[in-house]
Design an enzyme around this catalytic site. Structure first.
Site, PDB file in Angstrom:
ATOM      1  N   ARG A 236       0.862  -1.182   0.000  1.00  0.00           N
ATOM      2  CA  ARG A 236       0.000   0.000   0.000  1.00  0.00           C
ATOM      3  C   ARG A 236       0.898   1.232   0.000  1.00  0.00           C
ATOM      4  NH1 ARG A 236      -3.415  -2.712  -1.572  1.00  0.00           N
ATOM      5  NH2 ARG A 236      -5.455  -3.212  -0.695  1.00  0.00           N
ATOM      6  N   GLU A 265      -3.576   7.246  -4.590  1.00  0.00           N
ATOM      7  CA  GLU A 265      -3.935   6.780  -5.934  1.00  0.00           C
ATOM      8  C   GLU A 265      -5.237   7.416  -6.412  1.00  0.00           C
ATOM      9  OE1 GLU A 265      -3.914   2.496  -5.781  1.00  0.00           O
ATOM     10  OE2 GLU A 265      -1.886   2.486  -4.966  1.00  0.00           O
ATOM     11  N   HIS A 283      -1.060   0.052 -10.016  1.00  0.00           N
ATOM     12  CA  HIS A 283      -1.724  -0.906  -9.111  1.00  0.00           C
ATOM     13  C   HIS A 283      -2.270  -2.131  -9.873  1.00  0.00           C
ATOM     14  CE1 HIS A 283      -3.657  -1.267  -4.912  1.00  0.00           C
ATOM     15  NE2 HIS A 283      -3.581  -2.448  -5.463  1.00  0.00           N
TER      16      HIS A 283
HETATM   17  C1  8YV Z   1      -6.495  -5.476  -5.884  1.00  0.00           C
HETATM   18  C2  8YV Z   1      -5.060  -5.349  -3.781  1.00  0.00           C
HETATM   19  O1  8YV Z   1      -6.186  -4.940  -7.118  1.00  0.00           O
HETATM   20  O2  8YV Z   1      -6.169  -7.269  -3.013  1.00  0.00           O
HETATM   21  C3  8YV Z   1      -5.641  -6.219  -2.729  1.00  0.00           C
HETATM   22  O3  8YV Z   1      -5.532  -5.839  -1.556  1.00  0.00           O
HETATM   23  O4  8YV Z   1      -4.448  -4.398  -3.498  1.00  0.00           O
HETATM   24  C4  8YV Z   1      -5.190  -5.617  -5.214  1.00  0.00           C
HETATM   25  O5  8YV Z   1      -4.656  -6.862  -5.510  1.00  0.00           O
HETATM   26  C5  8YV Z   1      -7.522  -4.631  -5.224  1.00  0.00           C
HETATM   27  O6  8YV Z   1      -7.895  -5.099  -4.000  1.00  0.00           O
HETATM   28  C6  8YV Z   1      -8.768  -4.510  -6.094  1.00  0.00           C
HETATM   29  O7  8YV Z   1      -9.383  -5.741  -6.295  1.00  0.00           O
END
Ligand code: 8YV
Length: 316
Positions: A236, A265, A283
């Protein structure tokens, strides 16, 4: 009568079809801000949210009478949901671990390789028609193979990054984590993040998001890193002091960075975008068709379990 479900973004068709079997489904378009999240909590029995929605404590407070019983999040990270507030309001929360581990770890390796081997600089040069031909000293990067890999946060994804580094690239693995782990290959735990930063050639952040990790990678960590080393973040953006990272890149305190996540973001600071030795992705950690369907299906299973009055298989 079917229960009302809101999926906050347009996920892939198999996921929507599966939800339609159980629920009267509404498909959202844009991320929910606090006011929209509050309205959704009032209006739907089940919600399938994702990154970008803001189910904050304020949203739960503003909702008043809450109809929603479950937030079946699509994503392993759920720092956009205040789980304590959800619990206090009787709303169950689930996430999607495991199914995105490989795809996300793959992006970690892509960023390590991309930053070390100057992939985006090279690509830009070719696309711009500015490549003047092979030169023995042109665009030299650094090796990944045989180097020391440091992983901050040694959960499922951190271990998967380390496994790829160790088995695929012969890297020595060090990690920083609250508890010691046995990933099934040699990996040594170090006591502080600064010590990890000082000892490795690649520092990859795989920590969970949330209040506890905001800003843990700060100026002190970058100061400890070797000038030849590369910083990677697939977790993150808020975990990293972005200003300190930019400073470290501009001053040459570190050699480069590979980033998939940012503090605000989709905003990426201009100074970061101007850093030549940065490999920047928008991302994409879990962004494969197979993985997104698998994530969606885990969320569907959790939403259905709630509708059937059962315990959520991936409750958080
Ligand atoms: C996804 C993410 O793109 O799963 C997570 O925590 O950061 C990412 O893999 C996001 O959650 C949207 O689905």
């Amino acid at each position: 009568m079917k229960k009302r479900c809101l999926i906050t973004r347009e996920q892939l068709e198999p996921v929507l079809d599966a939800l339609r079997e159980t629920f009267d489904l509404t498909v959202g378009r844009d991320p929910l801000d606090e006011a929209a999240a509050a309205a959704a909590l009032r209006d739907y029995d089940a919600i399938v949210p994702t990154l970008g929605d803001r189910f904050t404590a304020a949203a739960f407070e503003a909702a008043g009478e809450i109809r929603c019983g479950v937030l079946a999040n699509v994503g392993v990270g759920y720092n956009h949901i205040d789980v304590e507030a959800a619990r206090a309001h009787g709303v169950a929360v689930s996430n999607t671990p495991d199914v995105l581990t490989d795809a996300t770890a793959d992006i970690g390796l892509l960023l390590m390789l991309g930053a070390a081997r100057r992939a985006s600089e090279g690509e830009r040069l070719v696309r711009a028609g500015e490549w003047k031909g092979f030169g023995p000293k042109t665009m030299l990067g650094t090796d990944v193979s045989g180097k020391v890999l440091g992983v901050a946060g040694f959960g499922r994804i951190g271990q998967a990054v380390a496994r790829r580094g160790h088995l695929g690239f012969g890297m020595e693995v060090l990690y920083w984590n609250r508890s010691a782990k046995d990933p099934g290959f040699p990996a040594r735990k170090v006591e502080t993040l600064e010590e990890l930063a000082a000892r490795v050639d690649f520092l990859v952040v795989c920590l969970p998001g949330g209040k506890e990790t905001v800003g843990v990678v700060g100026a002190g960590v970058f100061a400890a890193m070797k000038p030849e080393s590369i910083f990677v973040n697939i977790a993150r953006g808020e975990i990293v002091d972005e200003a300190a990272l930019i400073e470290a890149l501009e001053s040459g305190a570190i050699a480069g960075a590979g980033l998939d996540v940012y503090a605000q973001e989709p905003f990426v600071p201009e100074r970061l975008r101007a850093c030549e030795r940065c490999f920047l992705l928008p991302h994409l950690g879990s962004a494969t068709v197979e993985t997104r369907i698998a994530m969606g299906m885990v969320a569907v299973r959790n939403a259905r379990a709630w509708a059937d009055g059962k315990a959520l298989p991936q409750a958080v």
